[in-house]
Structure formats: C-alpha cells, structure tokens
Scaffold this active site. Structure first.
Site, PDB file in Angstrom:
ATOM      1  N   ASP A 164      45.998  42.707  46.800  1.00 42.68           N
ATOM      2  CA  ASP A 164      47.456  42.795  46.939  1.00 42.68           C
ATOM      3  C   ASP A 164      48.005  44.217  46.999  1.00 42.68           C
ATOM      4  O   ASP A 164      49.176  44.426  47.309  1.00 42.68           O
ATOM      5  CB  ASP A 164      48.150  42.018  45.815  1.00 42.68           C
ATOM      6  N   HIS A 210      37.246  43.570  47.317  1.00 38.52           N
ATOM      7  CA  HIS A 210      37.434  42.525  48.324  1.00 38.52           C
ATOM      8  C   HIS A 210      38.362  42.962  49.447  1.00 38.52           C
ATOM      9  O   HIS A 210      38.874  42.137  50.197  1.00 38.52           O
ATOM     10  CB  HIS A 210      37.961  41.254  47.648  1.00 38.52           C
ATOM     11  N   ASN A 269      42.085  38.665  28.619  1.00 43.60           N
ATOM     12  CA  ASN A 269      42.098  37.502  29.500  1.00 43.60           C
ATOM     13  C   ASN A 269      42.425  36.242  28.708  1.00 43.60           C
ATOM     14  O   ASN A 269      42.040  36.101  27.551  1.00 43.60           O
ATOM     15  CB  ASN A 269      40.727  37.326  30.184  1.00 43.60           C
TER      16      ASN A 269
END
Length: 274
Positions: free
Chosen positions: A119, A136, A235
């Site tokens: 993003d 990625h 997380n």
C-alpha cells in the site's frame, strides 16, 4: 545499516540500536485496508465477518492476482483493473502506527522496514524509500510484462477511467500489471537478500500486524532472533514465535508479545528506542 551512538546529557554516548520492523496487513487495518484473505479480527480472537475480505466474499477473486490466469485471460485483466479502481489502498492515509515508525526514523534511530504490504503507507508517512523493503512489491506502480517499463498506477487508472478497460504498455504494447508480486511469481531475490541482511544486523526486530505464517517473510523473525536481536511481536493473533520452544529446533521465543491494538501499542513501544 548499523547502530549509532550520540552524545547523551551525561556526556556519555547514547546507543541507538538498529530497529528492524516487519509489517503485515494488520498495521494498515486502521487505515481502512482489509485483509484480502477475509478474516476480520477482534483483539484477542479472530472473527468471521460478513463482507470481510475480498477472497471470502468472492473466492474466484484470487484469479485476479494469479499471474498465469491474468496473462491468459483478457476478462480477468479487465476485472483486475476494475478491482484496482475500487481498491481502498489508493484512498487510504497513514495511521498512527505508520506515523510512529517514521517519527522513530526522524529521531536519529536507525530504522529499516521490511513490509509484506503493497500500500505504500510507510512512505506516505514520511519514511524514505531507501529505508523500506517491499517484499511483495507496490500497488502504486505498474510494470510491463514484456519490456518491463514502469509507470505510475495513477496514470494507468486514469486511462481505465477514460474508457480503456485493459490498458496496454505505451512503450511496446505489452500487457500491464501492478508492480506487485502475484501468485505464481517469485519475490525479487535482491529485495529478499537485503531483508535477510537487515534481519541479521538488527538489534531489535519488531514483527507487527503479521501472524508470521507466510514464508519466506516469516522466517526473518527467526533469523533476527538467532543473530541476537530482541524479538518483539505486536499482533492480535498467536504466532509460532510466541511461546517457548518445546523442543530443540523449533522457532525461537519472542522476548515480548503485545496483544494490544497496533495503533496505540506500536507508538508506545517505539518511544523506547527514540
């Protein structure tokens, strides 16, 4: 890519450790970007949610980001361009977690971000490009599959909006795709190699918004710990590094596991190193 020292108030040099941050989808959730695999989360437990991730709503959507299918089927490409037009990533803004990472870098602490996200929000928050490794790729650029010319996603989407449902490369007429790593494509070995070097050199390694299940990114946390880094996990859900290894050869144990919301937990954590 080393730790630094600076004069402290007492006159003694103050040590600033090299902080490596591995960021996953969870860091961008507060910016309105969903998990494509479609598992919405409450802090403490997963929650299946109607209208959650794209692949949960439309399992066929995985084809839109599968290289061989994308290259072979013009209709898949047209659907992919429509998906990009509708993507919340291009409207999203950095949240408090992204801002905290950029603030840490501005403070003088050496920071490197290894991100599984596409993003570009770390850079929009002010982190220099050279300090971000995008495992990625990026959704903010497009590349030609024939001549490899690269241009902005914004320009390509303007052509789609103007009526071209599957814009071709303006240089050679080849098929354009987002500059992300699709299913069926290899990660860039140079980016991965640099990420491995960062993991080995880091004194602090923070894994944030990732369950550390997807390889090879997940292995970087273990590499960092094995080379002496303090491993900290932020997380909502468990990771393989949370608990002490029951037997030799299992994942190293994290020094600290934080289950609080990322938008508040990460800024507070990073203040320790600024």
């Amino acid at each position: 890519m080393t730790s630094t020292e600076e004069p402290a108030v007492s006159g003694r040099p103050r040590h600033r450790p090299l902080v490596a941050i591995l960021s996953g989808a969870g860091i961008s959730a507060d910016s309105g970007i969903p998990d494509y695999r479609g598992r919405a989360q409450r802090w403490g437990r997963p929650r299946a949610e109607p209208g959650g991730g794209l692949w949960r709503r439309d399992p066929d959507a995985e084809k839109l980001v599968t290289y061989d299918v994308y290259m072979a089927d013009p209709e898949i490409r047209r659907r992919s361009w429509r998906m990009r037009q509708e993507s919340p990533a291009f409207r999203a803004r950095p949240n408090a977690a992204h801002e905290a990472v950029a603030a840490l870098a501005r403070s003088g602490t050496p920071v490197r971000v290894i991100t599984q996200n596409v993003d570009g929000l770390h850079q929009l928050a002010g982190l220099p490009e050279r300090k971000v490794l995008e495992l990625h790729g990026t959704a903010r650029a497009v590349t030609c599959t024939r001549c490899h010319a690269r241009s902005s996603m914004e320009e390509a989407l303007e052509r789609v909006a103007a009526g071209d449902p599957d814009p071709a490369c303006l240089v050679c007429g080849g098929i354009l795709k987002s500059a992300t790593v699709m299913f069926g494509e290899r990660l860039d070995p140079q980016v991965l190699g640099t990420a491995l070097g960062v993991a080995k050199a880091a004194e602090v390694f923070v894994a944030v918004g990732t369950t550390l299940q997807v390889q090879p990114a997940a292995s970087l946390a273990g590499v960092a710990a094995e080379h002496g880094a303090q491993l900290i996990i932020v997380n909502a859900q468990p990771t393989p590094y949370d608990a002490p290894p029951a037997t030799a050869g299992r994942c190293p144990q994290a020094a600290e596991v934080i289950r609080e919301p990322i938008g508040t937990a990460l800024p507070r954590l990073l203040e320790r190193f600024g």
